[in-house]
Design a protein around this motif. Structure first.
Motif, PDB file in Angstrom:
ATOM      1  N   ILE A 122       0.635   4.214  -2.934  1.00 51.93           N
ATOM      2  CA  ILE A 122       0.323   5.609  -2.627  1.00 51.93           C
ATOM      3  C   ILE A 122       1.495   6.519  -2.975  1.00 51.93           C
ATOM      4  O   ILE A 122       1.323   7.575  -3.598  1.00 51.93           O
ATOM      5  CB  ILE A 122      -0.056   5.753  -1.139  1.00 51.93           C
ATOM      6  CG1 ILE A 122      -1.373   5.007  -0.863  1.00 51.93           C
ATOM      7  CG2 ILE A 122      -0.177   7.221  -0.744  1.00 51.93           C
ATOM      8  CD1 ILE A 122      -1.712   4.851   0.607  1.00 51.93           C
ATOM      9  N   PHE A 175      -6.523  -1.956  -1.019  1.00 46.84           N
ATOM     10  CA  PHE A 175      -6.722  -2.050   0.424  1.00 46.84           C
ATOM     11  C   PHE A 175      -7.836  -3.033   0.758  1.00 46.84           C
ATOM     12  O   PHE A 175      -7.687  -3.907   1.627  1.00 46.84           O
ATOM     13  CB  PHE A 175      -7.055  -0.665   0.995  1.00 46.84           C
ATOM     14  CG  PHE A 175      -7.449  -0.677   2.440  1.00 46.84           C
ATOM     15  CD1 PHE A 175      -6.484  -0.586   3.438  1.00 46.84           C
ATOM     16  CD2 PHE A 175      -8.793  -0.792   2.814  1.00 46.84           C
ATOM     17  CE1 PHE A 175      -6.844  -0.607   4.787  1.00 46.84           C
ATOM     18  CE2 PHE A 175      -9.154  -0.817   4.151  1.00 46.84           C
ATOM     19  CZ  PHE A 175      -8.179  -0.722   5.137  1.00 46.84           C
ATOM     20  N   ASN A 176      -8.973  -2.901   0.080  1.00 47.04           N
ATOM     21  CA  ASN A 176     -10.124  -3.762   0.369  1.00 47.04           C
ATOM     22  C   ASN A 176      -9.836  -5.227   0.063  1.00 47.04           C
ATOM     23  O   ASN A 176     -10.243  -6.116   0.820  1.00 47.04           O
ATOM     24  CB  ASN A 176     -11.351  -3.289  -0.416  1.00 47.04           C
ATOM     25  CG  ASN A 176     -11.933  -2.001   0.140  1.00 47.04           C
ATOM     26  OD1 ASN A 176     -11.862  -1.754   1.343  1.00 47.04           O
ATOM     27  ND2 ASN A 176     -12.495  -1.169  -0.732  1.00 47.04           N
ATOM     28  N   HIS A 190      -7.543  -6.457   2.844  1.00 48.18           N
ATOM     29  CA  HIS A 190      -8.261  -6.465   4.123  1.00 48.18           C
ATOM     30  C   HIS A 190      -9.251  -7.639   4.181  1.00 48.18           C
ATOM     31  O   HIS A 190      -9.344  -8.336   5.211  1.00 48.18           O
ATOM     32  CB  HIS A 190      -8.991  -5.137   4.310  1.00 48.18           C
ATOM     33  CG  HIS A 190      -9.774  -5.041   5.577  1.00 48.18           C
ATOM     34  ND1 HIS A 190      -9.175  -5.018   6.818  1.00 48.18           N
ATOM     35  CD2 HIS A 190     -11.122  -4.988   5.798  1.00 48.18           C
ATOM     36  CE1 HIS A 190     -10.108  -4.939   7.750  1.00 48.18           C
ATOM     37  NE2 HIS A 190     -11.288  -4.918   7.159  1.00 48.18           N
ATOM     38  N   GLU A 222      -6.457   6.916  -6.634  1.00 47.31           N
ATOM     39  CA  GLU A 222      -7.062   6.735  -5.313  1.00 47.31           C
ATOM     40  C   GLU A 222      -8.032   5.563  -5.311  1.00 47.31           C
ATOM     41  O   GLU A 222      -8.071   4.762  -4.359  1.00 47.31           O
ATOM     42  CB  GLU A 222      -7.778   8.016  -4.886  1.00 47.31           C
ATOM     43  CG  GLU A 222      -8.375   7.942  -3.495  1.00 47.31           C
ATOM     44  CD  GLU A 222      -9.043   9.239  -3.070  1.00 47.31           C
ATOM     45  OE1 GLU A 222      -9.712   9.238  -2.011  1.00 47.31           O
ATOM     46  OE2 GLU A 222      -8.901  10.250  -3.787  1.00 47.31           O
ATOM     47  N   ALA A 223      -8.819   5.442  -6.380  1.00 51.91           N
ATOM     48  CA  ALA A 223      -9.783   4.338  -6.474  1.00 51.91           C
ATOM     49  C   ALA A 223      -9.074   2.990  -6.449  1.00 51.91           C
ATOM     50  O   ALA A 223      -9.532   2.042  -5.795  1.00 51.91           O
ATOM     51  CB  ALA A 223     -10.618   4.476  -7.746  1.00 51.91           C
ATOM     52  N   TYR A 224      -7.956   2.906  -7.149  1.00 52.48           N
ATOM     53  CA  TYR A 224      -7.224   1.640  -7.187  1.00 52.48           C
ATOM     54  C   TYR A 224      -6.592   1.342  -5.829  1.00 52.48           C
ATOM     55  O   TYR A 224      -6.567   0.180  -5.390  1.00 52.48           O
ATOM     56  CB  TYR A 224      -6.157   1.668  -8.273  1.00 52.48           C
ATOM     57  CG  TYR A 224      -5.490   0.323  -8.483  1.00 52.48           C
ATOM     58  CD1 TYR A 224      -6.085  -0.652  -9.278  1.00 52.48           C
ATOM     59  CD2 TYR A 224      -4.276   0.027  -7.877  1.00 52.48           C
ATOM     60  CE1 TYR A 224      -5.488  -1.889  -9.466  1.00 52.48           C
ATOM     61  CE2 TYR A 224      -3.672  -1.207  -8.068  1.00 52.48           C
ATOM     62  CZ  TYR A 224      -4.286  -2.159  -8.858  1.00 52.48           C
ATOM     63  OH  TYR A 224      -3.683  -3.386  -9.041  1.00 52.48           O
ATOM     64  N   CYS A 225      -6.074   2.357  -5.158  1.00 53.59           N
ATOM     65  CA  CYS A 225      -5.492   2.146  -3.822  1.00 53.59           C
ATOM     66  C   CYS A 225      -6.538   1.607  -2.850  1.00 53.59           C
ATOM     67  O   CYS A 225      -6.244   0.702  -2.050  1.00 53.59           O
ATOM     68  CB  CYS A 225      -4.891   3.443  -3.291  1.00 53.59           C
ATOM     69  SG  CYS A 225      -3.365   3.936  -4.143  1.00 53.59           S
ATOM     70  N   TRP A 226      -7.765   2.136  -2.933  1.00 51.23           N
ATOM     71  CA  TRP A 226      -8.831   1.622  -2.085  1.00 51.23           C
ATOM     72  C   TRP A 226      -9.185   0.190  -2.463  1.00 51.23           C
ATOM     73  O   TRP A 226      -9.459  -0.649  -1.592  1.00 51.23           O
ATOM     74  CB  TRP A 226     -10.067   2.520  -2.182  1.00 51.23           C
ATOM     75  CG  TRP A 226     -10.016   3.710  -1.276  1.00 51.23           C
ATOM     76  CD1 TRP A 226      -9.899   5.020  -1.634  1.00 51.23           C
ATOM     77  CD2 TRP A 226     -10.062   3.686   0.150  1.00 51.23           C
ATOM     78  NE1 TRP A 226      -9.869   5.820  -0.522  1.00 51.23           N
ATOM     79  CE2 TRP A 226      -9.969   5.039   0.595  1.00 51.23           C
ATOM     80  CE3 TRP A 226     -10.162   2.667   1.102  1.00 51.23           C
ATOM     81  CZ2 TRP A 226      -9.983   5.381   1.935  1.00 51.23           C
ATOM     82  CZ3 TRP A 226     -10.180   3.005   2.449  1.00 51.23           C
ATOM     83  CH2 TRP A 226     -10.089   4.335   2.861  1.00 51.23           C
ATOM     84  N   GLN A 227      -9.202  -0.091  -3.761  1.00 54.31           N
ATOM     85  CA  GLN A 227      -9.483  -1.452  -4.223  1.00 54.31           C
ATOM     86  C   GLN A 227      -8.436  -2.432  -3.693  1.00 54.31           C
ATOM     87  O   GLN A 227      -8.755  -3.526  -3.227  1.00 54.31           O
ATOM     88  CB  GLN A 227      -9.490  -1.482  -5.760  1.00 54.31           C
ATOM     89  CG  GLN A 227      -9.697  -2.865  -6.374  1.00 54.31           C
ATOM     90  CD  GLN A 227      -9.533  -2.823  -7.887  1.00 54.31           C
ATOM     91  OE1 GLN A 227      -9.906  -1.839  -8.536  1.00 54.31           O
ATOM     92  NE2 GLN A 227      -8.959  -3.880  -8.458  1.00 54.31           N
ATOM     93  N   LEU A 244       0.829  -1.208   0.000  1.00 54.69           N
ATOM     94  CA  LEU A 244       0.000   0.000   0.000  1.00 54.69           C
ATOM     95  C   LEU A 244       0.864   1.260   0.000  1.00 54.69           C
ATOM     96  O   LEU A 244       0.537   2.246  -0.677  1.00 54.69           O
ATOM     97  CB  LEU A 244      -0.935  -0.014   1.216  1.00 54.69           C
ATOM     98  CG  LEU A 244      -2.221   0.797   1.093  1.00 54.69           C
ATOM     99  CD1 LEU A 244      -3.040   0.365  -0.119  1.00 54.69           C
ATOM    100  CD2 LEU A 244      -3.049   0.678   2.365  1.00 54.69           C
TER     101      LEU A 244
END
Length: 198
Positions: A166, A179-180, A183, A172-177, A162
């Protein structure tokens, strides 16, 4: 009176030995390079430095997109004792990552990091886009023996992947994807562990 024929001096005889010979400047040849697309822990230049022995920030070209693949945690790393990333062909998916232009001297070190000599990953040539330009002959790595089911990353791998995403400017959308995905795998892992210990 006889005329003596004119004798043509040879080039070596006509040169004045006292004239200085001009020095020809020798410019060093640029070192060969190769393009490398990183999508896992190698996205983080700080982590990549551990394997290559020198800073890699100067070799980052930018964030890049690989069409026709998706991410999967399809390998267990013995060294890290957790699931690690792989890419799998998928016509409906894209993978974001970091494009490097690395000196050839790093080639074997990178293969060693990816455990190519031991059958961990193998090289794959792909086409990526970076900052409006298409790069057709880019090296990346894919897992050779893929797990039947994805395996969760540990916290260290989670954080370094991660951080690289970053730091190097993935969307940003891909970083959240990303992360999810990590997780959810960790949550599933802990739920399974809880059931086994119950």
């Amino acid at each position: 009176m006889t005329t003596q024929p004119h004798r043509q001096d040879s080039p070596s005889q006509s040169l004045e030995p006292s004239l200085p010979v001009a020095n020809v400047l020798q410019f060093p040849q640029p070192e060969p390079t190769f393009y490398y697309f990183a999508y896992g822990s190698c996205m983080c230049p700080v982590d990549l430095k551990r394997s290559l022995g020198e800073s890699t920030h100067a070799f980052v070209l930018g964030s890049a997109i690989l069409q026709g693949y998706r991410l999967g945690f399809n390998r267990k790393s013995v060294r890290r004792n957790c699931g690690v990333l792989d890419i799998v062909p998928d016509v409906n998916a894209t993978v974001e990552g970091v494009l490097y232009r690395l000196p050839e001297r790093f080639s074997d070190l990178l293969d060693h990091r990816e455990e190519v000599p031991h059958g961990g990953y193998r090289r794959e040539t792909v086409e990526v886009s970076c900052q409006g330009r298409v790069y057709p002959d880019v090296r990346t790595y894919v897992v050779v023996e893929k797990l039947a089911e994805e395996l969760a990353p540990n916290d260290w791998y989670f954080n370094v992947v991660l951080r690289g995403a970053i730091t190097c400017g993935l969307s940003e959308a891909y970083c959240w994807q990303l992360f999810n995905q990590m997780h959810q795998l960790q949550q599933r892992h802990w739920q399974t562990q809880s059931l086994r210990s119950a």
